[in-house]
Design an enzyme around this catalytic site. Structure first.
Site, PDB file in Angstrom:
ATOM      1  N   GLY A 131       0.673  -1.504  -0.596  1.00  0.00           N
ATOM      2  CA  GLY A 131      -0.503  -0.410  -0.304  1.00  0.00           C
ATOM      3  C   GLY A 131       1.049   0.737   0.036  1.00  0.00           C
ATOM      4  N   ARG A 144       2.682   2.990   2.368  1.00  0.00           N
ATOM      5  CA  ARG A 144       3.170   2.895   2.792  1.00  0.00           C
ATOM      6  C   ARG A 144       4.281   1.829   2.085  1.00  0.00           C
ATOM      7  NH1 ARG A 144       6.928   0.907   7.149  1.00  0.00           N
ATOM      8  NH2 ARG A 144       7.248   2.356   8.192  1.00  0.00           N
ATOM      9  N   CYS A 145       4.085   1.090   1.440  1.00  0.00           N
ATOM     10  CA  CYS A 145       4.743   0.462   1.420  1.00  0.00           C
ATOM     11  C   CYS A 145       5.747   0.862  -0.251  1.00  0.00           C
ATOM     12  CB  CYS A 145       4.851  -1.205   0.357  1.00  0.00           C
ATOM     13  SG  CYS A 145       4.097  -1.756   1.960  1.00  0.00           S
ATOM     14  N   MET A 146       4.553   1.515  -0.753  1.00  0.00           N
ATOM     15  CA  MET A 146       5.559   2.391  -1.687  1.00  0.00           C
ATOM     16  C   MET A 146       5.714   3.765  -1.703  1.00  0.00           C
ATOM     17  SD  MET A 146       2.056   1.986  -4.093  1.00  0.00           S
ATOM     18  CE  MET A 146       1.204   2.786  -3.725  1.00  0.00           C
TER      19      MET A 146
END
Ligand code: CIR
Length: 411
Positions: free
Chosen positions: A398, A400-402
């Site tokens: 999502g 944060r991961c990106m």
């Protein structure tokens, strides 16, 4: 201190985001094939044009909230400060892609070195199909193809997970932790970080908390900066306890602010691959959490004693109380993904309902699709910015991961 001139400054999860690293998904997604998807850590094949549109909407949303967006490909290209560095990258890249056959190494080196820096880096990220080598010297190609039996269609695998910039390295305070990744697939990504932090004029002098040459894995999705004194690190499918010991040694000893690491032992499964897939910070005293981990989480506190020796103890009690104590708060609210409903929680966590990116205290970017969790965030006074995610979410990550914050304002 809030001086944007310093390369890296990241002392919290929620301070106003001023500079952030993204990677716009590129041709690497066009090299995903059903047969090899699982090894490449994808659950489906995204439609690239739509994934790029969604990613551009994410980048615009971050710009509108006041952040400068920096792209990975530009940082790597700017690290190639002369021909010798460019050749060094090509050599190491071929080694790590396990291209051992001499004719293939020659053809690929020629292909890469014929391109301008930015195009070369994009080509490395995309991978190289055997069919692309048709343009090159036919005799060498024939020999090479004869020497490599089998139908495998790539001479170099694509790197489709690069748009999850959170994981290969993480900024902590003024320094950086460059990771040894859990999988061979993602370990190749950290070579780009090595070159940025070795050669880029603005980033080459940044202190190093962990390095890719370590023997145990650590991934950025497991590192959360709860405050300038306290880090949370997940013991997860991707991050091993020994790595946290090594990170604690350097960060607690050498960083000017961090005093404590809370190590969260979470279940080791694909959908919970990192701590930030089940737990993120959205405000000074509010966190999202996947309800299923609440009964299945153990927290260890790691601190240096007066002789600077590491002490580790297990915490007892509810997660709210542990966070209250270590962050010095009167109250902590855990916002349950899917409002705690068994079905909605599982569905929304799978599509990163608990994976929020704060752009300021109480202000987060989320996927629009997770409307049950998003409604709960709004009911608790969190301002949400929604972005589309039909294609991006197929990679299992999502907002944060990106993203990797390079610079946040202090709280
Ligand atoms: N921090 C994160 O949870 N990142 C998501 C990474 C997804 C990627 N497909 C992976 O399996 O590594």
């Amino acid at each position: 201190m809030n001086d944007l001139e310093t390369a890296i400054h990241n002392t919290s999860e929620i301070g106003r985001l001023r500079r952030v690293l993204l990677h716009r998904p590129g041709q690497e997604l066009e090299n995903l094939m059903p047969e090899y998807m699982e090894r490449l850590l994808f659950d489906d094949i995204p439609y690239l044009q739509e994934a790029q549109r969604e990613h551009d909407a994410f980048a615009d949303c971050l710009r509108q909230s006041g952040a400068e967006v920096v792209y990975l490909v530009d940082l790597v290209a700017a690290s190639l400060t002369d021909d010798a560095v460019k050749q060094e990258l090509v050599r190491q890249f071929l080694d790590e892609a396990e291209v051992r056959e001499q004719r293939a190494r020659e053809m690929l080196s020629e292909l890469f070195l014929s391109l301008p820096n930015r195009e070369m880096v994009s080509q490395m990220m995309a991978g190289v199909r055997k069919s692309q080598l048709r343009e090159t010297d036919q005799a060498r190609l024939k020999d090479y193809l004869a020497a490599t039996a089998g139908d495998y269609p790539f001479v170099i695998d694509p790197m489709p997970n690069l748009y999850f910039t959170r994981d290969p390295f993480a900024t902590i305070g003024r320094g950086v932790s460059i990771h040894k990744m859990h999988t061979k697939t993602r370990n190749r990504e950290t070579l780009f970080a090595k070159f940025i932090f070795k050669y880029h004029p603005e980033y080459k002098s940044v202190p190093r908390w962990y390095d890719r040459g370590e023997t145990t894995s650590l991934e950025g999705g497991d590192i959360l900066i709860l405050s300038p004194e306290v880090l949370a690190v997940g013991i997860s499918q991707r991050t091993q306890e020994d790595s946290i010991d090594a990170l604690a040694d350097t960060v607690l000893t050498d960083s000017p602010t961090f005093k404590k690491i809370l190590a969260f032992n979470i279940p080791k499964t694909r959908s919970f691959m990192h701590l930030d897939t089940v737990f993120t910070m959205v405000d000074r005293d509010k966190f999202t959490v996947h309800p299923n981990i609440l009964n299945d989480i153990t927290v260890y506190v790691m601190e240096l004693d007066e002789n600077r020796k590491m002490k580790i103890r297990q915490e007892e009690g509810r997660l709210e109380d542990i966070l209250k104590e270590h962050l010095g708060l009167d109250k902590v609210t855990l916002l349950r993904c899917g409002e705690g409903d068994e079905i909605d929680a599982a569905r929304e966590q799978w599509n990163d309902g608990s994976n929020t990116l704060a752009v300021a205290p109480g202000e987060v970017v989320v996927y629009a699709r997770n409307y049950v969790t998003n409604r709960l965030l709004e009911e608790h006074g969190i301002k949400i910015h929604t972005i589309p995610s039909a294609e991006l979410s197929r990679g299992r990550g999502g907002p944060r991961c990106m993203s990797m914050p390079l610079w946040r304002e202090d709280l």
